[in-house]
Design an enzyme around this catalytic site. Structure first.
Site, PDB file in Angstrom:
ATOM      1  N   ARG A 112     -34.523   7.491   8.507  1.00 29.58           N
ATOM      2  CA  ARG A 112     -34.404   7.769   9.943  1.00 29.58           C
ATOM      3  C   ARG A 112     -35.779   8.113  10.528  1.00 29.58           C
ATOM      4  O   ARG A 112     -36.107   7.722  11.643  1.00 29.58           O
ATOM      5  CB  ARG A 112     -33.374   8.865  10.191  1.00 29.58           C
ATOM      6  CG  ARG A 112     -31.963   8.364   9.801  1.00 29.58           C
ATOM      7  CD  ARG A 112     -30.853   9.211  10.295  1.00 29.58           C
ATOM      8  NE  ARG A 112     -30.724   9.215  11.745  1.00 29.58           N
ATOM      9  CZ  ARG A 112     -30.234   8.210  12.466  1.00 29.58           C
ATOM     10  NH1 ARG A 112     -29.856   7.086  11.890  1.00 29.58           N
ATOM     11  NH2 ARG A 112     -30.125   8.323  13.778  1.00 29.58           N
TER      12      ARG A 112
ATOM     13  N   HIS B 298     -31.123  -0.715  11.932  1.00 35.86           N
ATOM     14  CA  HIS B 298     -30.080   0.315  11.912  1.00 35.86           C
ATOM     15  C   HIS B 298     -30.251   1.081  10.614  1.00 35.86           C
ATOM     16  O   HIS B 298     -30.576   0.490   9.578  1.00 35.86           O
ATOM     17  CB  HIS B 298     -28.678  -0.310  11.935  1.00 35.86           C
ATOM     18  CG  HIS B 298     -27.615   0.659  11.492  1.00 35.86           C
ATOM     19  ND1 HIS B 298     -27.007   1.533  12.361  1.00 35.86           N
ATOM     20  CD2 HIS B 298     -27.093   0.920  10.260  1.00 35.86           C
ATOM     21  CE1 HIS B 298     -26.143   2.284  11.682  1.00 35.86           C
ATOM     22  NE2 HIS B 298     -26.178   1.932  10.404  1.00 35.86           N
TER      23      HIS B 298
END
Length: 140
Positions: free
Chosen positions: A87, A117
């Site tokens: 992330r 993603h």
């Protein structure tokens, strides 16, 4: 520090612009290993199931259309705290707000076409990985 897995998708904007190798280089430079990877054409049913958490959101239809507009690369990444690490490496959803050196800052074209993603939790990573990979597909 826990060794864990996370799920990644290199979205159609990445495959269309032929930058999947460059994105993979950033992933690997961050210390994450790609232990499962496959280039697929996501079906409408797969996209709707994958993004069902957003079903009531106004952008759901556009998201499904985008994710089925071309090939994607689905991946299983592994490493120390892989979910949080990936992330961080991806950067903010909006590339204009992403930190320098992140995938989205370097490669994303817009909020809608933001290149990658990544799972938002270890629990979701397990669910997302299982949608596209079996244990036999992952070479740790």
């Amino acid at each position: 520090m826990a060794n864990e897995r996370t799920f990644s998708i290199l979205k159609p904007d990445a495959t269309r612009r032929n930058i999947t190798g460059a994105v993979n280089a950033v992933i690997e430079a961050a210390g994450l290993r790609i232990v499962g990877q496959r280039r697929i054409r996501m079906t409408r049913a797969q996209a709707e199931k994958f993004y069902e958490v957003h079903k009531e959101r106004p952008f759901f239809g556009e998201l499904v259309e985008f994710m089925t507009s071309g090939p994607v690369v689905v991946q299983v990444l592994e490493g120390e705290n892989a979910v949080a690490k990936y992330r961080e490496v991806m950067g903010a959803t909006n590339p204009a707000q992403a930190a320098d050196g992140t995938i989205r800052k370097q490669f994303a074209e817009s909020v809608g076409e933001n290149t990658v993603h990544g799972s938002d939790s270890a629990d979701n990573a397990k669910i997302e990985i299982a949608q596209f990979f079996t244990d036999a597909d992952i070479a740790a």
